[in-house]
Scaffold this motif. Structure first.
Motif, PDB file in Angstrom:
ATOM      1  N   CYS A   4      25.610  46.496  23.798  1.00 29.98           N
ATOM      2  CA  CYS A   4      26.517  45.968  24.814  1.00 29.98           C
ATOM      3  C   CYS A   4      26.160  44.509  25.109  1.00 29.98           C
ATOM      4  O   CYS A   4      25.001  44.180  25.327  1.00 29.98           O
ATOM      5  N   CYS A   7      24.978  44.612  29.296  1.00 29.65           N
ATOM      6  CA  CYS A   7      23.760  45.285  29.781  1.00 29.65           C
ATOM      7  C   CYS A   7      22.732  45.495  28.667  1.00 29.65           C
ATOM      8  O   CYS A   7      21.607  45.896  28.944  1.00 29.65           O
ATOM      9  N   CYS A  39      31.143  50.635  26.911  1.00 31.62           N
ATOM     10  CA  CYS A  39      29.742  50.897  27.280  1.00 31.62           C
ATOM     11  C   CYS A  39      29.655  51.827  28.492  1.00 31.62           C
ATOM     12  O   CYS A  39      30.165  51.503  29.565  1.00 31.62           O
ATOM     13  N   GLY A  41      26.974  52.406  30.082  1.00 35.47           N
ATOM     14  CA  GLY A  41      25.952  51.911  30.999  1.00 35.47           C
ATOM     15  C   GLY A  41      26.501  50.985  32.064  1.00 35.47           C
ATOM     16  O   GLY A  41      26.030  50.986  33.204  1.00 35.47           O
ATOM     17  N   CYS A  42      27.500  50.164  31.713  1.00 35.18           N
ATOM     18  CA  CYS A  42      27.969  49.159  32.676  1.00 35.18           C
ATOM     19  C   CYS A  42      29.491  49.078  32.761  1.00 35.18           C
ATOM     20  O   CYS A  42      30.024  48.300  33.552  1.00 35.18           O
ATOM     21  N   HIS A  44      31.552  47.959  30.421  1.00 40.82           N
ATOM     22  CA  HIS A  44      32.104  46.833  29.664  1.00 40.82           C
ATOM     23  C   HIS A  44      32.792  47.360  28.409  1.00 40.82           C
ATOM     24  O   HIS A  44      32.332  48.335  27.817  1.00 40.82           O
TER      25      HIS A  44
HETATM   26 ZN   LIG Z   1      26.913  47.720  29.038  1.00 38.54          ZN
END
Ligand SMILES: [Zn+2]
Length: 385
Positions: A4, A7, A39, A41-42, A44
């Motif tokens: 990513c 992140c 992503c 995780g974030c 995006h």
């Molecule tokens: Zn991310």
């Protein structure tokens, strides 16, 4: 597997993939597949970098350069007055940045710097500066920006810590290293200096997901994360003043900013990103089937903008395109991908299908208002399945 850009987390699975060609933001086709990653995780979303990216922006990407007064229409007021995009951007920028008297303002990735020129016209006390990764725009800067306030390819070392404010309009979506980009601007600002970024909001403008040179598709969560990672505290995040775009103001921090993540925002962004990818996957499959139905037969495409151009890129080898239809008088009589752009009323009698290339949220209403497009022997083909 890819990392990513915001992140740094690993993104295991592709969310969307379609074969070449890919459509760029300047309505050209490039011979690469489209691959979108989202992503977890974030929140995006991102695409692969396009080949020869430096040459593309240096000499290939001459947005609004050929015609001196070319500007996109942002809105038409009730009294018929046209509001141009750069006028709206300039007014929003002035309101959001609230520049101190005599401020040094940098337009970073300025292109012709139309927005900066309009801010300067309203605020002649400021000192305008420009930077871009192309030398093509210098003629548009000369005469109103001092030569030592212009930079191309690289920002001079002497500009570190110089600016009260910087703005960068619709640039960061093109950048392969958005955190490095934000950190680069951090370095140029004075302590406490303000950064204004604008960029597409893919959640409100699903077409953005398949634009080849928009390698980043920010969500609110990934945008906040990127600014924190770049050393900024978010002051204002505006997702409504410019429909389909984020305008965010952030303040340079002298200490590392905590990269907190709102789990709900991340989850919403991931869900929306995957939903948009699913829309494009379904649309591409349906379009492939319809192109096969009309193989070798004559058809027109409604819309010479993004959606119509994307349809063209998918059906051009199967269907005999007669024309693009477009209501915008500025586009009529132009040639788009080798085909004429004509008024919708001028559709050829021998066209057997009309592929509707409009924002799917608005397409049926718009076409419903054009009775001359509803006639025997002309099949309407919609983008949504
Ligand atoms: Zn991310």
């Amino acid at each position: 597997m890819t990392a990513c850009r915001v992140c740094g987390g690993e993104i295991a699975a592709l969310a969307y993939e379609t074969p070449a060609p890919a459509l760029t933001s300047i309505m050209t086709l490039i011979d690469v597949p489209t691959r979108v990653y989202v992503c977890d995780g974030c929140g995006h979303a991102q695409c692969d970098e396009i080949p020869d990216i430096e040459a593309f922006y240096d000499t290939g990407y001459r947005i609004s350069l050929n015609s001196k007064d070319h500007d996109q229409i942002f809105a038409v007021k009730a009294d018929g007055t046209i509001v141009y995009r750069t006028d709206h951007q300039a007014e929003l920028s002035r309101n959001l940045l609230d520049l101190p008297h005599g401020a040094k303002l940098l337009d970073y990735g300025a292109a012709k710097a139309d927005t900066l020129r309009k801010v300067f016209a309203a605020r002649p006390d400021i000192e305008p500066h420009v930077f871009d990764v192309s030398a093509d725009y210098a003629p548009a800067w000369d005469g109103w920006i001092a030569p030592d306030a212009q930079a191309t390819y690289e920002v001079p070392e002497a500009w570190s810590g110089r600016f009260d404010a910087a703005m960068s309009h619709f640039v960061i979506e093109h950048v392969a290293d958005p955190i490095g980009f934000i950190r680069g601007i951090h370095k140029l600002l004075k302590p406490g200096g303000a950064l204004l970024l604008s960029m597409p909001d893919v959640s409100a403008n699903p077409g953005d997901m398949t634009v080849a040179d928009h390698v980043n598709h920010f969500s609110e969560s990934s945008l906040r994360r990127a600014l924190a990672a770049g050393g900024f505290e978010v002051a204002t995040l505006d997702a409504t003043s410019f429909p389909g775009a984020f305008f965010v103001v952030a303040i340079r921090s002298e200490t590392p900013v905590k990269q907190e993540q709102d789990a709900t925002l991340v989850r919403q962004a991931v869900e929306r990103g995957l939903e948009i990818c699913e829309f494009w996957r379904t649309s591409a499959a349906a379009l492939e089937k319809r192109a096969d139905d009309f193989r070798g037969r004559k058809a027109a495409i409604y819309g010479a903008g993004f959606y119509g151009s994307w349809i063209f890129s998918r059906i051009r080898n199967e269907v005999a395109i007669t024309a693009f239809l477009d209501q915008n008088p500025n586009m009529q009589n132009a040639v788009h991908f080798g085909h004429p752009v004509i008024a919708p009323t001028a559709i050829a009698d021998d066209a057997e299908a009309l592929f509707v290339g409009l924002n799917p949220l608005k397409a049926r209403t718009a076409i419903g208002n054009m009775p001359y497009l509803h006639k025997p022997g002309l099949e309407l083909v919609w983008l949504e399945a």
